[in-house]
Design an enzyme around this catalytic site. Structure first.
Site, PDB file in Angstrom:
ATOM      1  N   ASP A 276      -8.684  15.133 -20.743  1.00  0.00           N
ATOM      2  CA  ASP A 276      -8.614  15.401 -22.173  1.00  0.00           C
ATOM      3  C   ASP A 276      -8.998  16.875 -22.378  1.00  0.00           C
ATOM      4  O   ASP A 276      -9.377  17.587 -21.444  1.00  0.00           O
ATOM      5  CB  ASP A 276      -9.503  14.433 -22.976  1.00  0.00           C
ATOM      6  CG  ASP A 276      -9.029  14.336 -24.431  1.00  0.00           C
ATOM      7  OD1 ASP A 276      -8.214  15.179 -24.861  1.00  0.00           O
ATOM      8  OD2 ASP A 276      -9.469  13.419 -25.155  1.00  0.00           O
TER       9      ASP A 276
HETATM   10  C1  NOJ Z   1      -8.188  15.546 -27.775  1.00  0.00           C
HETATM   11  C2  NOJ Z   1      -7.902  14.111 -28.034  1.00  0.00           C
HETATM   12  O1  NOJ Z   1      -8.999  13.319 -27.610  1.00  0.00           O
HETATM   13  C3  NOJ Z   1      -6.653  13.608 -27.346  1.00  0.00           C
HETATM   14  O2  NOJ Z   1      -6.407  12.285 -27.745  1.00  0.00           O
HETATM   15  C4  NOJ Z   1      -5.502  14.494 -27.693  1.00  0.00           C
HETATM   16  O3  NOJ Z   1      -4.309  13.994 -27.164  1.00  0.00           O
HETATM   17  C5  NOJ Z   1      -5.833  15.883 -27.175  1.00  0.00           C
HETATM   18  N1  NOJ Z   1      -7.023  16.384 -27.840  1.00  0.00           N
HETATM   19  C6  NOJ Z   1      -4.701  16.862 -27.379  1.00  0.00           C
HETATM   20  O4  NOJ Z   1      -4.606  17.202 -28.707  1.00  0.00           O
END
Ligand code: NOJ
Length: 743
Positions: A276
């Site tokens: 993430d």
């Molecule tokens: C953080 C989020 O937790 C995740 O779900 C998301 O896809 C990413 N950022 C990218 O924006």
């Protein structure tokens, strides 16, 4: 003739198998030519290109510094960046564009939690297919959806992005989304790769605070939090994304237990794992890595192939490889998976294309309306206040959510256009004519505490036959990093409802929100309550259809609604405890402290049950369920049992009903939940019509993890319900007979 058949068969087989073999050879050849820097570039995902693309970024793309971008650029920037990667980088490796296409792209469907309320995998699949088509038109190859985090905590802002509290429902609906995004093959025009996220346990964030740690015992992890992810592997999901949280002390981007032992070894997942956003670097903050180099080492060793945004891989892996702290084989394995995904998506074979832009299409708006309609949950309907009677001539439309396009779209809508949203107000005005509608927002937004417009709202209510009161939460009150400690209607909305109710005009409250809220006072004053979530682009027409009786509401709650924040976590599939409270102990059971009957698992100040149980939702018609029947009294290994019930539409209108199958294992070596969802079926019945719904269960459906973490089905007695929700219905009993616990 047989010869012909054989030839056709072998050609089909050859086609199926030649593609992967060919890909692997091409990847071998490419890997052999790549420098370590180029490999690390493939393992790196950047977030920004700037618009127009900055010269510095163009140069980096030529140098192979990035394998992927997320949420970056306009369509023309993506097209140009791709042209540079293919035509001007040394090896011509195409870029992979990822984006958060969570519940639609240009056309916005209800938030995932709302979609889950429709309990309709087929429709969810079609919605995801439309989102994929729109996104791919604008150069997106990969969406970071579905979010498969089971959650039992409405305080958590990302409950909006979840499919609710139940692993079975989440797994079924998440798999449908994956099929919709990915189609039969990633190479199909208009399809994109999905992403199973966040692996794992993120939905159990302590106290509902985003990014918070989670502590989950292994049997609960395997029975509640992991099954939707295993279903995603079975559905062929392309990549996985790790989570931000530490699970039992180990950050999800550095856990060999989850990424290697479970995902790769137990489930055989061969796709890409992406971290993430900066979650690799954040392992330093977690106190799990001394610095970026150790974070990179731990993440790559655990099995994270691509690092999102932070640059610990690119900055440190060369030295770690030189020092033999990280093997080149593990780098090659990660790069192979990334290149394979690019091949599977057809990116190596796609010609350089100019940017295209998506056009809104009627089928997209049609599906958005259907899904929004089916997501609406009718929670209360006293004296049949809904659908609105033809005698209703003057309608007051009041509230901050009546005409707020941005808010009704919900979180994660970076590609949508508010001007394409149809609000409840615009739909009602179109249907009834502006003259019959008196509209007063009354509050500027859901958090507003000013009462300046209250008098105008009260006057409108007094001058009308019915009030439609549209309350709830604005967009920014849910989603990532948007957790709440209180679940009440924010601002002065409760006061507004009280003032409007005091006019005596019948009031129907429609709640648009990203999560379950607590709103008993308002519900008590309302003749009707409809829960609309954040319903997306077509929320207005969907609500109009239901309010006017064109369609009977058929949504069912995918999550339990608490009466008070203090009940959280509250979920239907809980264990019984040694002292379960009985239904008679509702209210405030303040008996004598010496009365042993009082010593049950309950609260003194609030009923122990949810305000609205999981699976609950009313209709304009009534459905009667027969007692369920079992095809056999005894299930044995290798066999199956069918549980059926008759459902009759006993009301005066046609309607759809979601029948739910629950089971309970009465005695086991590890106590089992009081009910577990094992199936559901959405059926349509005309007035007076009856239909038998049947579900088949195998011993696998009765299994659980025992104390030794073995998946077992233990002999003994089971209950099965076919019911309209998790808190009602009658059961049938059957036995599982076997000499061993193993299936
Ligand atoms: C953080 C989020 O937790 C995740 O779900 C998301 O896809 C990413 N950022 C990218 O924006």
């Amino acid at each position: 003739m047989f010869g012909q058949l054989f030839l056709t068969l072998s050609m089909t087989l050859a086609l199926q198998t030649s593609l992967p073999a060919d890909i692997e050879k091409r990847i071998d050849a490419l890997l052999a030519r790549m420098t370590l820097e180029e490999k690390l570039g493939q393992m790196s995902q950047a977030t920004s290109m700037r618009n127009p693309i900055a010269e510095e970024i163009k140069q980096q793309i030529r140098q192979g510094r990035w394998g992927s971008f997320l949420n970056a650029g306009l369509p023309e920037d993506r097209a140009e960046a791709q042209r540079i990667a293919i035509q001007e980088s040394r090896l011509g490796i195409p870029l992979l564009f990822g984006r958060d296409v969570i519940h639609g792209y240009r056309t916005v469907f209800p938030i995932p939690l709302g979609q889950a309320a429709a309990w309709n995998p087929g429709l969810i699949e079609r919605a995801a297919a439309i989102a994929a088509r729109e996104a791919s038109t604008e150069g997106v190859h990969w969406t970071f959806a579905p979010m498969l985090d089971v959650t039992r905590d409405p305080r958590w802002g990302r409950v909006a992005e979840s499919l609710g509290e139940d692993p079975y429902l989440t797994g079924r609906l998440g798999s449908a989304m994956i099929r919709g995004f990915q189609g039969g093959s990633l190479r199909e025009a208009g399809r994109i790769a999905a992403c199973a996220k966040h692996f794992a346990g993120y939905g159990a964030a302590e106290a509902g605070r985003d990014y918070n740690s989670t502590v989950i015992p292994e049997n609960q992890l395997r029975e509640v939090y992991l099954p939707p992810f295993q279903d995603a592997v079975a559905a062929g999901v392309a990549p996985f994304m790790t989570a931000f949280n530490a699970l039992n002390g180990v950050p999800a981007s550095g856990t060999r237990f989850l990424l290697d032992r479970i995902l790769r070894k137990e489930w055989g997942f061969t796709g890409v794992v992406v971290s993430d956003y900066e979650s690799v670097l954040e392992m330093v903050q977690h106190g799990f890595a001394a610095g970026p180099a150790e974070a990179a080492q731990k993440a790559v060793t655990a099995g994270v192939d691509m690092e999102m945004v932070s640059t610990t891989y690119f900055d440190n892996l060369r030295r770690l490889v030189e020092k033999q702290n990280v093997s080149i084989a593990s780098i090659d394995a990660a790069v192979r998976r990334i290149l394979r995904l690019k091949y599977q998506l057809g990116l190596f074979d796609a010609p350089v294309r100019p940017a295209a832009s998506v056009q809104t299409a009627n089928d997209a708006r049609g599906i958005a309306k259907e899904l929004a309609t089916q997501s609406l949950v009718l929670l209360k309907n006293d004296n049949g206040v809904l659908p609105l009677s033809p005698s209703v001539k003057r309608i007051a439309v009041i509230g901050p959510l009546a005409n707020s396009p941005v808010d009704q779209m919900g979180s994660w809508v970076m590609d949508a256009r508010p001007e394409e949203v149809e609000t409840p107000l615009t739909s009602l005005q179109r249907k009834f004519g502006a003259g019959r509608i008196r509209y007063v927002a009354a509050l500027r937004n859901s958090r507003d505490t000013s009462r300046e417009q209250f008098n105008a709202a009260i006057e409108a209510a007094k001058a009308s036959d019915v009030v439609l009161l549209l309350l709830g939460e604005e967009q920014i009150l849910s989603g990532e990093a948007h957790s709440r400690a209180f679940l009440n209607l924010p601002g002065a909305q409760e006061e507004l409802a009280a003032e409007i109710a005091a006019t005596g005009t019948p009031m129907v409250t429609i709640i648009l929100a990203g999560r379950p809220l607590t709103f008993q006072n308002v519900a008590a004053k309302s003749a009707g309550v409809l829960y609309a979530w954040h319903p997306g682009t077509m929320g207005g027409p969907a609500l109009l259809d239901v309010l006017t009786g064109g369609v009977s509401p058929s949504g069912k709650l995918p999550i339990s609604f608490p009466r008070a924040v203090g009940q959280i976590p509250i979920y239907y599939s809980h264990l019984n405890t040694g002292r379960p409270a009985s239904p008679g102990e509702l209210g405030i059971p303040l008996g004598s402290p010496v009365n042993p009957e009082g010593f049950t698992s309950k609260y003194l100040d609030v009923d122990f049950t949810p305000e609205y149980p999981f699976g609950f939702g009313l209709s304009y018609t009534t459905f009667e369920y027969s007692k369920p029947r079992a095809s056999t009294a005894e299930l044995t290994p290798g066999s199956s049992i069918t549980v059926s019930a008759e459902i009759a539409n006993t009301g005066k209108r046609a309607g759809e009903e979601v029948a739910q199958l629950y089971i309970r294992d009465l005695v086991a070596s590890v106590a089992r939940p009081v009910r577990e969802l094992k199936g559901f079926s959405r059926i349509r019945l005309n007035p007076g019509e009856k239909r038998t719904v049947s579900f088949t269960l195998t011993p696998r459906d009765l299994s659980f993890y025992n104390e030794s973490m073995e998946l077992v089905t233990e002999p003994g007695e089971f209950q099965a319900w076919i019911a309209p929700d998790s808190a009602s219905g009658s059961d049938v009993r059957f036995r599982f007979r076997a000499n061993t616990n193993r299936q």
